[in-house]
Scaffold this motif. Structure first.
Motif, mmCIF file in Angstrom:
data_model
loop_
_atom_site.group_PDB
_atom_site.id
_atom_site.type_symbol
_atom_site.label_atom_id
_atom_site.label_comp_id
_atom_site.label_asym_id
_atom_site.label_seq_id
_atom_site.Cartn_x
_atom_site.Cartn_y
_atom_site.Cartn_z
ATOM 1 N N ASN A 39 0.942 -1.115 -0.009
ATOM 2 C CA ASN A 39 0.187 0.212 0.251
ATOM 3 C C ASN A 39 0.815 1.401 0.017
ATOM 4 O O ASN A 39 0.277 2.224 -0.592
ATOM 5 N N GLU A 40 1.965 1.259 0.606
ATOM 6 C CA GLU A 40 2.938 2.362 0.436
ATOM 7 C C GLU A 40 3.356 2.603 -0.984
ATOM 8 O O GLU A 40 3.593 3.704 -1.465
ATOM 9 N N LEU A 41 3.669 1.334 -1.648
ATOM 10 C CA LEU A 41 4.404 1.559 -2.875
ATOM 11 C C LEU A 41 3.290 2.109 -3.824
ATOM 12 O O LEU A 41 3.635 2.971 -4.587
ATOM 13 N N ILE A 42 1.997 1.536 -3.598
ATOM 14 C CA ILE A 42 0.754 2.072 -4.600
ATOM 15 C C ILE A 42 0.744 3.578 -4.381
ATOM 16 O O ILE A 42 0.275 4.191 -5.156
ATOM 17 N N ALA A 43 0.770 4.064 -3.015
ATOM 18 C CA ALA A 43 0.511 5.545 -2.739
ATOM 19 C C ALA A 43 1.656 6.105 -3.435
ATOM 20 O O ALA A 43 1.378 7.366 -3.917
ATOM 21 N N LYS A 44 3.031 5.695 -3.489
ATOM 22 C CA LYS A 44 4.000 6.317 -4.180
ATOM 23 C C LYS A 44 3.855 6.417 -5.784
ATOM 24 O O LYS A 44 4.001 7.347 -6.361
ATOM 25 N N VAL A 45 3.453 5.166 -6.371
ATOM 26 C CA VAL A 45 2.961 5.045 -7.866
ATOM 27 C C VAL A 45 1.981 6.274 -8.059
ATOM 28 O O VAL A 45 2.051 6.913 -9.016
ATOM 29 N N LYS A 46 1.010 6.287 -7.222
ATOM 30 C CA LYS A 46 -0.073 7.089 -7.314
ATOM 31 C C LYS A 46 0.399 8.787 -7.463
ATOM 32 O O LYS A 46 0.162 9.490 -8.384
#
Length: 189
Positions: free
Chosen positions: A54-61
């Motif tokens: 979920n941290e990675l997805i936030a960064k990707v977003k």
């Protein structure tokens, strides 16, 4: 996805499908598509960076999401996503494909005030009329429309009938505006 071109092709007339319901998500990846189609790859990248998924997805977003073509379903830039998945590294992939010389030339030749655009975007006051989206006169092209059509701006929301608020789609496009176009406009003033 099926796209029905309908009568417009039968009559040999073009129909601008930009910002029209069924077509709003055909040129990018939705959040659901990203997570459904690349879940294993995202887990692998998260592990590489010692992050939770979920941290990675936030960064990707933050880096690559934010394009809106009319239905408020924000889209990821597919070129960036494909490169992220392939290289397992963050980068400004779309920006590194090159700034079209036509846009650079237009900014230089017309003394476009990029700082004004940046300031208005930061203050939530970068607004265009719907008619501006439909009428293009290259001699009097509004800089906001140029950057919207080129992908450096996107629609944030329709604020009332006929008015749209614009924003930077994501961190990558904001960095290009601030680090390339702003410098270019200052050199020519």
């Amino acid at each position: 996805r099926k796209i029905h071109l309908g009568k417009c092709l039968e009559e040999n007339n073009l129909d601008d499908i930009s910002y029209k319901g069924n077509y709003c998500d055909i040129i990018g990846d939705t959040q659901k598509e990203l997570e459904d189609n690349f879940s294993e790859e995202l887990k692998s990248i998260a592990s590489k960076f010692d992050m939770k998924c979920n941290e990675l997805i936030a960064k990707v977003k933050h880096e690559y999401n934010g394009y809106n073509f009319g239905d408020n379903n924000l889209l990821y830039n597919p070129w960036d996503i494909n490169n992220l998945i392939n290289k397992k590294e963050f980068g400004h992939y779309w920006a590194s494909t090159g700034i079209p010389s036509a846009i650079s030339d237009y900014v230089a030749e017309n003394a476009i005030d990029i700082q004004r655009i940046i300031d208005k975007e930061k203050n939530g006051k970068l607004i265009i009329k719907e008619m501006d989206l439909k009428v293009h006169n290259l001699k009097n092209l509004k800089s906001e429309i140029l950057f919207l059509n080129a992908g450096y701006l996107t629609i944030k929301e329709k604020i009332q009938e006929e008015l749209y608020k614009l924003k930077f789609p994501n961190n990558e496009t904001e960095q290009v505006m601030m680090n390339y176009f702003l410098d270019l406009s200052m050199q020519n003033n």
